[in-house]
Design a protein around this motif. Structure first.
Motif, short mmCIF file in Angstrom:
data_model
loop_
_atom_site.label_atom_id
_atom_site.label_comp_id
_atom_site.label_asym_id
_atom_site.label_seq_id
_atom_site.Cartn_x
_atom_site.Cartn_y
_atom_site.Cartn_z
N LYS A 1 -6.54 -66.08 -46.45
CA LYS A 1 -7.03 -67.35 -46.68
C LYS A 1 -5.23 -68.15 -46.20
O LYS A 1 -4.33 -68.00 -46.69
N LYS A 2 -5.84 -68.81 -44.63
CA LYS A 2 -4.83 -69.98 -44.32
C LYS A 2 -4.08 -69.96 -45.63
O LYS A 2 -4.93 -71.42 -45.75
N GLY A 3 -2.16 -70.81 -45.84
CA GLY A 3 -1.98 -71.44 -46.49
C GLY A 3 -1.98 -71.04 -47.91
O GLY A 3 -1.44 -71.68 -48.77
N GLU A 4 -3.34 -70.14 -48.34
CA GLU A 4 -2.79 -70.21 -49.93
C GLU A 4 -2.13 -68.44 -50.37
O GLU A 4 -1.40 -67.89 -49.16
N PRO A 5 -2.02 -69.22 -51.46
CA PRO A 5 -0.86 -67.73 -51.76
C PRO A 5 -1.18 -66.41 -52.13
O PRO A 5 -2.79 -66.34 -51.08
N VAL A 6 -0.43 -65.81 -51.97
CA VAL A 6 -0.23 -64.48 -51.41
C VAL A 6 -0.97 -63.11 -53.24
O VAL A 6 -0.82 -64.01 -53.68
N GLU A 7 -1.37 -62.81 -51.98
CA GLU A 7 -2.30 -62.03 -53.41
C GLU A 7 -2.01 -60.02 -53.59
O GLU A 7 -1.63 -59.66 -52.29
N LEU A 8 -2.24 -60.18 -54.67
CA LEU A 8 -1.25 -57.84 -55.19
C LEU A 8 -2.75 -57.60 -55.43
O LEU A 8 -3.29 -57.90 -55.91
N VAL A 9 -2.95 -56.92 -54.65
CA VAL A 9 -4.10 -55.74 -54.49
C VAL A 9 -4.48 -54.71 -54.80
O VAL A 9 -3.59 -53.65 -53.82
N ASP A 10 -5.12 -53.73 -54.93
CA ASP A 10 -5.51 -52.47 -54.58
C ASP A 10 -5.88 -52.44 -52.90
O ASP A 10 -6.73 -53.21 -52.31
N ILE A 11 -5.23 -51.41 -52.37
CA ILE A 11 -5.91 -51.32 -50.54
C ILE A 11 -5.60 -50.08 -50.32
O ILE A 11 -5.18 -48.87 -51.35
N ILE A 12 -6.37 -49.42 -49.56
CA ILE A 12 -6.90 -48.29 -49.54
C ILE A 12 -5.85 -47.47 -48.42
O ILE A 12 -5.97 -48.05 -47.18
N ILE A 13 -5.78 -46.39 -48.45
CA ILE A 13 -4.64 -45.87 -46.94
C ILE A 13 -4.88 -45.03 -46.37
O ILE A 13 -5.19 -43.54 -47.64
N PRO A 14 -5.67 -44.08 -45.43
CA PRO A 14 -6.21 -42.99 -44.67
C PRO A 14 -4.69 -42.22 -45.19
O PRO A 14 -4.10 -42.46 -44.63
N ASP A 15 -5.12 -40.66 -44.55
CA ASP A 15 -4.62 -39.90 -44.59
C ASP A 15 -3.91 -39.67 -42.77
O ASP A 15 -4.82 -40.59 -42.16
N PRO A 16 -2.76 -39.10 -42.80
CA PRO A 16 -2.50 -40.05 -41.11
C PRO A 16 -3.30 -39.38 -40.06
O PRO A 16 -3.76 -37.79 -40.41
N GLY A 17 -3.55 -39.62 -39.33
CA GLY A 17 -3.98 -39.21 -37.82
C GLY A 17 -3.35 -38.54 -36.89
O GLY A 17 -2.16 -38.55 -37.00
N PRO A 18 -3.73 -38.19 -35.66
CA PRO A 18 -2.29 -37.77 -34.85
C PRO A 18 -1.47 -38.78 -34.52
O PRO A 18 -2.46 -40.06 -34.25
N GLY A 19 -0.33 -38.24 -34.60
CA GLY A 19 0.88 -39.75 -33.82
C GLY A 19 1.18 -40.58 -34.97
O GLY A 19 2.13 -41.28 -35.38
N GLU A 20 0.61 -39.93 -36.86
CA GLU A 20 -0.16 -41.55 -37.16
C GLU A 20 0.97 -40.80 -38.49
O GLU A 20 1.62 -39.85 -39.09
N VAL A 21 2.31 -41.56 -39.37
CA VAL A 21 2.86 -41.18 -40.52
C VAL A 21 2.25 -42.15 -41.68
O VAL A 21 1.88 -43.86 -41.43
N VAL A 22 2.07 -41.09 -43.21
CA VAL A 22 2.41 -42.39 -44.37
C VAL A 22 3.79 -42.04 -44.60
O VAL A 22 4.21 -41.56 -44.84
N VAL A 23 4.19 -43.68 -45.04
CA VAL A 23 6.19 -43.61 -45.88
C VAL A 23 5.69 -44.39 -47.19
O VAL A 23 4.58 -45.31 -46.67
N ASP A 24 6.25 -43.59 -47.79
CA ASP A 24 6.67 -44.25 -49.69
C ASP A 24 7.60 -45.14 -49.27
O ASP A 24 9.01 -44.81 -49.76
N VAL A 25 7.14 -47.06 -49.27
CA VAL A 25 8.22 -47.79 -49.19
C VAL A 25 9.23 -48.04 -49.98
O VAL A 25 8.68 -47.90 -51.30
N HIS A 26 10.59 -47.81 -49.89
CA HIS A 26 11.21 -48.45 -50.87
C HIS A 26 11.76 -49.56 -50.96
O HIS A 26 11.67 -49.94 -52.21
N THR A 27 11.83 -49.78 -50.09
CA THR A 27 12.11 -51.95 -50.54
C THR A 27 10.94 -52.29 -48.92
O THR A 27 11.15 -52.43 -47.64
#
Length: 362
Positions: free
Chosen positions: A12-38
């Motif tokens: 929500k606008k202006g509220e502190p950020v939250e660390l939550v679980d999110i769902i990453i789908p398998d990559p579709g055509p032209g898409e890439v899943v990146v393992d983020v380091h930084t």
């Protein structure tokens, strides 16, 4: 099979950020899943949180990222599994009028991933600048991945994804700063200091840094400024003119983006000089000036969007210059933090305590 990972969202606008679980789908055509380091903490992320971009909450924040390609979808040819990449938000389409005229750095229809990342309840997330990299992994279009030399420190390399590229490109690409030019930069945060580093890289003869914060002026010196002007104590325009034999600078870069700083940039330039606006104004800001001043001074008035960069051209070159010791990108990393420290990093950034806080995930 989709994956559940950690991600930092703004609900929500202006509220502190939250660390939550999110769902990453398998990559579709032209898409890439990146393992983020930084991922760097950019002011744009704070602007998203505070509703300054749009109201398409919840946002998955983060975009100045580096990592490795984990998996690829059908038709991906730009990158391969295992490649070390910097993420970017200019995945050129090749078909718009800018691309067809040979100006892909101005692409009007850049690509993002087609599929949506979601919360665990299925709520779709809006990724910041189409990336969303305050997360263990993210889904992007293949064109948003730029392969660079894997010897580079990920915390350093990822900063090319936004602020550092914006500032450096404002000087080198948009402002066309060259050897023996005199350059002034108004505003010495991360973007302004990147413009200073860019001007130094291409051999500008005199680089004048302008800010009201002595700490920021000290950072500017470290990144290549030859002169500094404390605008809280001195008139910026008069001082720049005094330092340039009364003429003004060849290129003046406004890295603040306010009417008063743009006017300073306009009047601090030499006749036929160039003004580059790279600081981002807010929608309510207006400018009123005598029209005859525009006519009588000549020159060029430009805006720089993402440093007018072309990631596949610029990122590998800048990383190579960094590895050669010719571009001090490491000096932009003020601190390395954890994924739970982002809200605190926003406060430090707002208070001018850091050039960049960088979230380290791997």
């Amino acid at each position: 099979m989709s994956q559940t990972v950690r991600g930092v969202i703004s609900r929500k606008k202006g509220e502190p950020v939250e660390l939550v679980d999110i769902i990453i789908p398998d990559p579709g055509p032209g898409e890439v899943v990146v393992d983020v380091h930084t991922c760097g903490v950019c002011h744009t992320d704070l602007t998203y949180r505070d509703g300054g971009i749009n109201d398409e909450y919840p946002f998955l924040l983060g975009h100045e990222a580096a990592g490795r390609v984990e998996s690829i979808g059908p038709g991906v040819t730009n990158v391969a599994v295992g490649d070390f990449v910097v993420l970017n938000w200019r995945a050129v389409c090749g078909q718009c009028r800018a691309c067809k005229r040979g100006r892909p750095q101005y692409c009007f229809d850049t690509f993002n991933a087609t599929q949506k990342m979601t919360l665990t309840d299925g709520t779709e997330l809006t990724p910041a600048l189409g990336i969303g990299a305050f997360a263990d992994k993210t889904l992007v279009h293949q064109g948003q991945c730029t392969k660079v030399d894997e010897r580079a420190d990920p915390a350093v390399a990822g900063l090319l994804g936004c602020g550092v590229m914006a500032g450096l490109g404002a000087a080198v690409n948009t402002g066309n700063v060259g050897r023996d030019d005199t350059v002034a930069v108004i505003g010495c945060g991360g973007v302004g200091d990147a413009a200073i580093a860019g001007a130094a890289l291409v051999g500008a003869r005199r680089i004048i840094a302008v800010d009201r914060d002595p700490r920021k002026l000290a950072w500017a010196r470290e990144l290549g400024a030859t002169h500094t002007v404390n605008a809280a104590e001195l008139d910026a325009v008069e001082t720049i003119q005094d330092l340039t034999d009364g003429f003004g600078a060849d290129v003046v870069i406004d890295a603040v983006g306010r009417p008063e700083t743009w006017k300073q940039a306009f009047y601090a330039r030499d006749l036929a000089g160039t003004v580059v606006l790279v600081g981002v104004p807010t929608p309510e800001m207006t400018l009123q000036m005598p029209l005859v001043d525009f006519f009588s001074r000549g020159g060029a008035l430009k805006s720089s969007w993402y440093g007018d960069c072309l990631p596949e051209r610029d990122f590998p070159t800048l990383i190579e210059l960094y590895l050669q010791g010719r571009l001090p990108l490491d000096k932009f990393v003020t601190e390395r933090i954890g994924i739970t420290d982002i809200e605190d990093a926003f406060h430090k950034m707002h208070n001018g305590e850091v050039l960049r806080s960088v979230v380290v995930l791997k």
